[in-house]
Scaffold this motif. Structure first.
Motif, mmCIF file in Angstrom:
data_model
loop_
_atom_site.group_PDB
_atom_site.id
_atom_site.type_symbol
_atom_site.label_atom_id
_atom_site.label_comp_id
_atom_site.label_asym_id
_atom_site.label_seq_id
_atom_site.Cartn_x
_atom_site.Cartn_y
_atom_site.Cartn_z
ATOM 1 N N LEU A 48 6.698 5.087 0.580
ATOM 2 C CA LEU A 48 5.556 5.096 -0.332
ATOM 3 C C LEU A 48 5.883 5.888 -1.590
ATOM 4 O O LEU A 48 6.363 7.019 -1.500
ATOM 5 C CB LEU A 48 4.342 5.727 0.353
ATOM 6 N N PRO A 49 5.595 5.332 -2.756
ATOM 7 C CA PRO A 49 5.715 6.120 -3.982
ATOM 8 C C PRO A 49 4.490 7.029 -4.089
ATOM 9 O O PRO A 49 3.652 7.062 -3.176
ATOM 10 C CB PRO A 49 5.709 5.048 -5.070
ATOM 11 N N ALA A 50 4.339 7.722 -5.174
ATOM 12 C CA ALA A 50 3.096 8.463 -5.406
ATOM 13 C C ALA A 50 1.969 7.431 -5.433
ATOM 14 O O ALA A 50 2.018 6.477 -6.202
ATOM 15 C CB ALA A 50 3.169 9.225 -6.723
ATOM 16 N N CYS A 51 1.003 7.582 -4.526
ATOM 17 C CA CYS A 51 -0.063 6.586 -4.401
ATOM 18 C C CYS A 51 -1.261 7.204 -3.697
ATOM 19 O O CYS A 51 -1.232 8.354 -3.290
ATOM 20 C CB CYS A 51 0.429 5.358 -3.635
ATOM 21 N N ALA A 66 -4.362 11.358 -1.770
ATOM 22 C CA ALA A 66 -3.374 11.159 -2.829
ATOM 23 C C ALA A 66 -2.059 11.729 -2.318
ATOM 24 O O ALA A 66 -1.981 12.889 -1.920
ATOM 25 C CB ALA A 66 -3.808 11.867 -4.104
ATOM 26 N N LEU A 67 -1.038 10.888 -2.291
ATOM 27 C CA LEU A 67 0.261 11.279 -1.767
ATOM 28 C C LEU A 67 1.270 11.433 -2.889
ATOM 29 O O LEU A 67 1.275 10.647 -3.829
ATOM 30 C CB LEU A 67 0.792 10.215 -0.795
ATOM 31 N N ARG A 68 2.133 12.392 -2.745
ATOM 32 C CA ARG A 68 3.231 12.561 -3.690
ATOM 33 C C ARG A 68 4.489 11.974 -3.051
ATOM 34 O O ARG A 68 5.447 12.669 -2.762
ATOM 35 C CB ARG A 68 3.403 14.035 -4.001
ATOM 36 N N GLY A 69 4.418 10.667 -2.804
ATOM 37 C CA GLY A 69 5.521 9.983 -2.142
ATOM 38 C C GLY A 69 5.524 10.280 -0.652
ATOM 39 O O GLY A 69 4.916 11.240 -0.194
ATOM 40 N N GLY A 70 6.171 9.411 0.113
ATOM 41 C CA GLY A 70 6.246 9.651 1.545
ATOM 42 C C GLY A 70 6.792 8.457 2.294
ATOM 43 O O GLY A 70 7.273 7.481 1.704
ATOM 44 N N CYS A 84 4.669 13.069 4.132
ATOM 45 C CA CYS A 84 4.699 13.126 2.666
ATOM 46 C C CYS A 84 5.076 14.528 2.213
ATOM 47 O O CYS A 84 4.984 15.482 2.967
ATOM 48 C CB CYS A 84 3.344 12.727 2.095
ATOM 49 N N ARG A 85 5.503 14.617 0.955
ATOM 50 C CA ARG A 85 5.831 15.927 0.387
ATOM 51 C C ARG A 85 4.565 16.745 0.184
ATOM 52 O O ARG A 85 4.511 17.920 0.494
ATOM 53 C CB ARG A 85 6.551 15.749 -0.945
#
Length: 150
Positions: A48-51, A66-70, A84-85
């Motif tokens: 996953l990108p930032a999404c 809200a994810l910072r990539g994962g 995720c980060r």
């Protein structure tokens, strides 16, 4: 909605930020676009990108993170794990947007403070070196290192 549910676990390297066993559907996106996951989904792995990850629970309301990539992993058609980060939870998109903005501002402030401290340490190290040089080299190496560490 179907009768069966999913278990959703969202974690960062430091903590599990969300866990629920009553999730009916999940929406996410990877580089190829958005996708949905329902109970009995085939096993899969997605980067996953930032999404924004979305899911619906028993109440029928959507929740968001809200994810910072994962990385998202579906196991056994009944469990979804997201590593995720960083993740920021929210119950509606406008609140989530404010939460993400506050989180980013706090990160910027912490980075600024770290840069200031790094500059102070750098100046202190240079001063110690200059003192050693102006001392004519009379200070031994151990004392110079001790001075740098103070």
């Amino acid at each position: 909605m179907t009768g069966s549910t999913l278990t959703l676990v969202i974690s960062t390297p430091l903590d599990v930020i969300f866990r629920a066993d009553d999730v009916y559907s999940v929406r996410a996106e990877d580089e190829s676009g958005g996708f949905g996951i329902l109970p009995r989904h085939v096993p899969m792995l997605a980067v996953l990108p930032a999404c924004v990850l979305r899911w619906r629970r028993k109440t029928g309301d959507w929740s968001f993170c809200a994810l910072r990539g994962g990385v998202l992993k579906v196991e056994g058609g009944k469990e979804i794990r997201v590593a995720c980060r960083q993740g920021v939870l929210g119950s509606d998109l406008s609140t989530l947007e404010r939460g993400v903005q506050e989180h980013l501002e706090a990160e910027d402030e912490a980075a600024r403070a770290a840069r200031v401290e790094q500059a102070r340490m750098h100046v202190r190290a240079i001063r110690q070196i200059m003192l050693h040089i102006s001392d004519g080299g009379g200070m031994d190496m151990d004392a110079a290192i001790d001075g740098l560490m103070q």
